[in-house]
Design a protein around this motif. Structure first.
Motif, short mmCIF file in Angstrom:
data_model
loop_
_atom_site.label_atom_id
_atom_site.label_comp_id
_atom_site.label_asym_id
_atom_site.label_seq_id
_atom_site.Cartn_x
_atom_site.Cartn_y
_atom_site.Cartn_z
N UNK A 173 0.81 -1.22 0.00
CA UNK A 173 0.00 0.00 0.00
C UNK A 173 0.84 1.27 0.00
N UNK A 174 1.89 1.30 0.82
CA UNK A 174 2.77 2.45 0.91
C UNK A 174 4.19 1.95 1.11
N UNK A 175 5.06 2.30 0.22
CA UNK A 175 6.44 1.83 0.33
C UNK A 175 7.40 2.88 -0.22
N UNK A 176 8.66 2.75 0.20
CA UNK A 176 9.71 3.66 -0.27
C UNK A 176 11.03 2.93 -0.34
N UNK A 177 11.95 3.51 -1.10
CA UNK A 177 13.30 2.96 -1.23
C UNK A 177 14.29 4.11 -1.29
N UNK A 178 15.40 3.95 -0.58
CA UNK A 178 16.54 4.85 -0.69
C UNK A 178 17.69 4.04 -1.25
N UNK A 179 18.23 4.44 -2.39
CA UNK A 179 19.28 3.64 -3.00
C UNK A 179 20.00 4.37 -4.11
N UNK A 180 20.86 3.62 -4.78
CA UNK A 180 21.70 4.17 -5.84
C UNK A 180 21.10 3.85 -7.20
N UNK A 181 21.25 4.77 -8.13
CA UNK A 181 20.87 4.56 -9.53
C UNK A 181 22.03 5.01 -10.41
N UNK A 182 22.01 4.54 -11.67
CA UNK A 182 23.17 4.71 -12.53
C UNK A 182 22.71 5.13 -13.93
N UNK A 183 23.27 6.22 -14.41
CA UNK A 183 22.92 6.73 -15.74
C UNK A 183 24.21 7.05 -16.49
N UNK A 184 24.41 6.36 -17.59
CA UNK A 184 25.66 6.42 -18.33
C UNK A 184 25.70 7.67 -19.20
N UNK A 185 25.72 8.80 -18.54
CA UNK A 185 25.66 10.08 -19.24
C UNK A 185 26.71 11.02 -18.66
N UNK A 186 26.56 12.31 -18.91
CA UNK A 186 27.62 13.26 -18.62
C UNK A 186 27.85 13.53 -17.14
N UNK A 187 29.01 14.14 -16.88
CA UNK A 187 29.39 14.61 -15.55
C UNK A 187 29.49 16.13 -15.62
N UNK A 188 28.72 16.82 -14.79
CA UNK A 188 28.83 18.27 -14.72
C UNK A 188 28.58 18.71 -13.27
N UNK A 189 28.31 19.98 -13.07
CA UNK A 189 28.18 20.51 -11.72
C UNK A 189 27.04 19.89 -10.93
#
Length: 574
Positions: A310-326
């Protein structure tokens, strides 16, 4: 300056210049030329120069490669005892209480005179001060807490000759950066400073083999050796504590509201839930099947909603193979929650309460737990937050009407508008990219205080429900984005729960992003066919929250090991 010296230091100034034939002279000359980059301290000693550039004068099978500075330190330590004896196993004395420096300071803060308690503390040496040949003061630090240790020869117990020799030896080797253990009695000095009066010569637990500089400004050193940055600056530790507070506050807020914390897979065959290029790898145990690191936990979390949560959450890492900027790093932290029955007003209320409460908590603890970090200036976190409808705001700010974004000629109409407004279209211009560009130009600069952007065009939100907005006549998404100081922090919407509408929107996105090799996620559509209740979803980039409350403009400044570029450079240290 004599001509030979001039020829050596500035050979191009001498008409009679000839290349140096002695390799050792050439090596020293090159070292002198590089002296300005040594740890940002301005040190120009040969030892420091060689240390900064990894130049080894020798290499030992046991102690590893030696620069000049490390070699001198090892020689100094060997004069007292074998190198192998400098990292003893930590053993707690029977009948003697071992305290952290924090506990010591708390327990004896109120004393006015010496106590008979015999205790042990240990920490990293931060300063050594000698008063004559028989008294030394050592400041030790652990977990941001400091304590002064008084080591006075006549107060040390044991055989006089043995103690004297041990005291002299300890004085010869102890220096800033070492970890030492001190057994003694709590006391207060004549100047009123709480201290520990050593009853024995302190024990070396882990010597530092390198010079700890007062300050490091060299960008390369900070990137490749983050441990040195932390040793010479309080800010990295304060950022870690701020990050921990933010995670803890968000987690407890959801738990207290009845949410269930879950974890979903990092790997998947199709990385869905957002539009981004994924990282790919091979699973050897799966017949060399190609797998992708997740770019968002969204679809798997919604599978759990379909399954009955009914109600859930997650704190974690994700990964996107794209640019690095500020503000972007290929690896970052995210929090997502999903709540059955939540609508846009629910999501807005939750967001305002969470961000406002977090701001209050951070500012209450800032002076104590992260004093080196300044608060964001000129931002009012009080609710309710301003709301700006996407289409109406763009039209008001640019003074033009947007074309019908659901029509077949919407792309051509937007390109014509860009030409009329003299705006350069983004590369590979499509409907979503053009609309994002308009938002960046005309809406985001208006979002100094926390502001919700609402009523996004449907093309920007393939996973949210959509409807026709009566005010604009355009088909829009049931979505909100929270911006603060021109930067996005929260993305939330009422989830699309129709497998038929979701299929249409998936196909539409494939048409917008024809350059992608993505396909319609049939497994997710099959899950929707089992019945997904009306649900509200919410996502927040946690690294950006840390940036906000640390008042930092670069994401690299709030990541303990910097961006991906920094992480890669660490392993390249020679």
């Amino acid at each position: 300056m004599s001509r030979p010296t001039l020829q050596f230091l500035r050979p191009y100034l001498s008409r009679s210049f000839r290349p140096l034939s002695n390799p050792e002279h050439a090596r020293v000359y090159c070292a002198v030329q590089r002296r300005s980059i040594v740890l940002g301290t301005g040190s120009s000693t040969p030892a420091a120069i060689e240390s900064a550039h990894g130049k080894s004068t020798s290499n030992d099978a046991y102690t590893g490669p030696h620069d000049v500075e490390k070699q001198k330190r090892l020689d100094q330590l060997r004069k007292v005892k074998p190198i192998s004896n400098y990292h003893p196993q930590l053993v707690h004395s029977v009948g003697v209480e071992t305290l952290t420096i924090r506990d010591f300071n708390s327990k004896y803060d109120a004393i006015n005179e010496a106590q008979s308690d015999l205790v042990v503390v240990f920490g990293r040496v931060r300063s050594v001060r000698l008063l004559g040949s028989k008294l030394m003061f050592i400041d030790i630090e652990r977990d941001t807490q400091r304590l002064q240790a008084m080591v006075e020869l006549k107060k040390l117990s044991g055989d006089e000759s043995a103690i004297t020799e041990s005291f002299k030896s300890f004085k010869q080797v102890v220096r800033v950066g070492d970890w030492i253990s001190v057994k003694g009695n709590p006391t207060r000095t004549s100047t009123g400073q709480l201290s520990i009066l050593a009853a024995e010569v302190p024990h070396m637990l882990a010597p530092c083999l390198h010079h700890v500089p007062e300050k490091v400004e060299n960008a390369e050193t900070l990137a490749r050796r983050p441990h040195i940055h932390q040793l010479t600056n309080n800010e990295p530790g304060d950022v870690l504590r701020l990050r921990a507070l933010i995670y803890d506050y968000i987690r407890n807020s959801f738990l207290q509201s009845g949410f269930l914390e879950v974890e979903t897979p990092m790997f998947d065959v199709e990385a869905g839930g957002a539009i981004a290029r994924p990282f790919e790898t091979i699973a050897n145990e799966m017949s060399n099947m190609r797998l992708r690191l997740r770019i968002a936990p969204e679809l798997n979390l919604k599978r759990l909603i379909i399954g009955g949560q009914d109600r859930l959450f997650e704190i974690g890492r994700v990964f996107r193979n794209e640019g690095v900027d500020n503000t972007h790093n290929p690896e970052f932290s995210i929090c997502e929650f999903y709540e059955v029955g939540a609508t846009l007003p629910t999501l807005i209320e939750t967001t305002e309460g969470l961000i406002g409460g977090l701001h209050t908590a951070v500012e209450a603890l800032r002076p104590t737990y992260f004093p080196s970090l300044t608060a964001p200036e000129g931002i009012n976190f009080g609710g309710p937050f301003t709301q700006l409808p996407f289409i109406a705001t763009v039209e008001h700010e640019c003074g033009r009407k947007l074309p019908d974004l659901s029509s077949d000629n919407a792309l051509a109409g937007l390109l014509a508008l860009f030409e009329e407004l003299q705006i350069i279209p983004p590369p590979n211009a499509n409907l979503p990219r053009l609309l994002d560009t308009l938002a960046e130009m005309y809406i985001e600069p208006l979002c100094k205080n926390p502001t919700f952007i609402t009523h996004h065009p449907e093309a920007l939100s393939p996973l949210s429900k959509s409807f026709v907005d009566e005010r604009s006549g355009q088909r829009v998404a049931a979505r909100i984005e929270l911006f603060i100081n021109g930067r996005e922090y929260v993305n939330a919407y009422e989830e699309e729960n129709s497998p038929f509408e979701q299929r249409r929107k998936f196909i539409q996105q494939l048409e917008y992003h024809s350059e992608s090799d993505r396909a319609v996620d049939e497994s997710y559509l099959e899950a929707l066919e089992w019945g997904m209740p009306p649900t509200g979803g919410w996502g927040c980039g946690l690294d950006r929250l840390v940036m906000l409350f640390a008042n930092k403009k670069r994401i690299a400044d709030v990541l303990p090991f910097g961006t991906l570029r920094n992480v890669v450079s660490i392993s390249k240290t020679k």
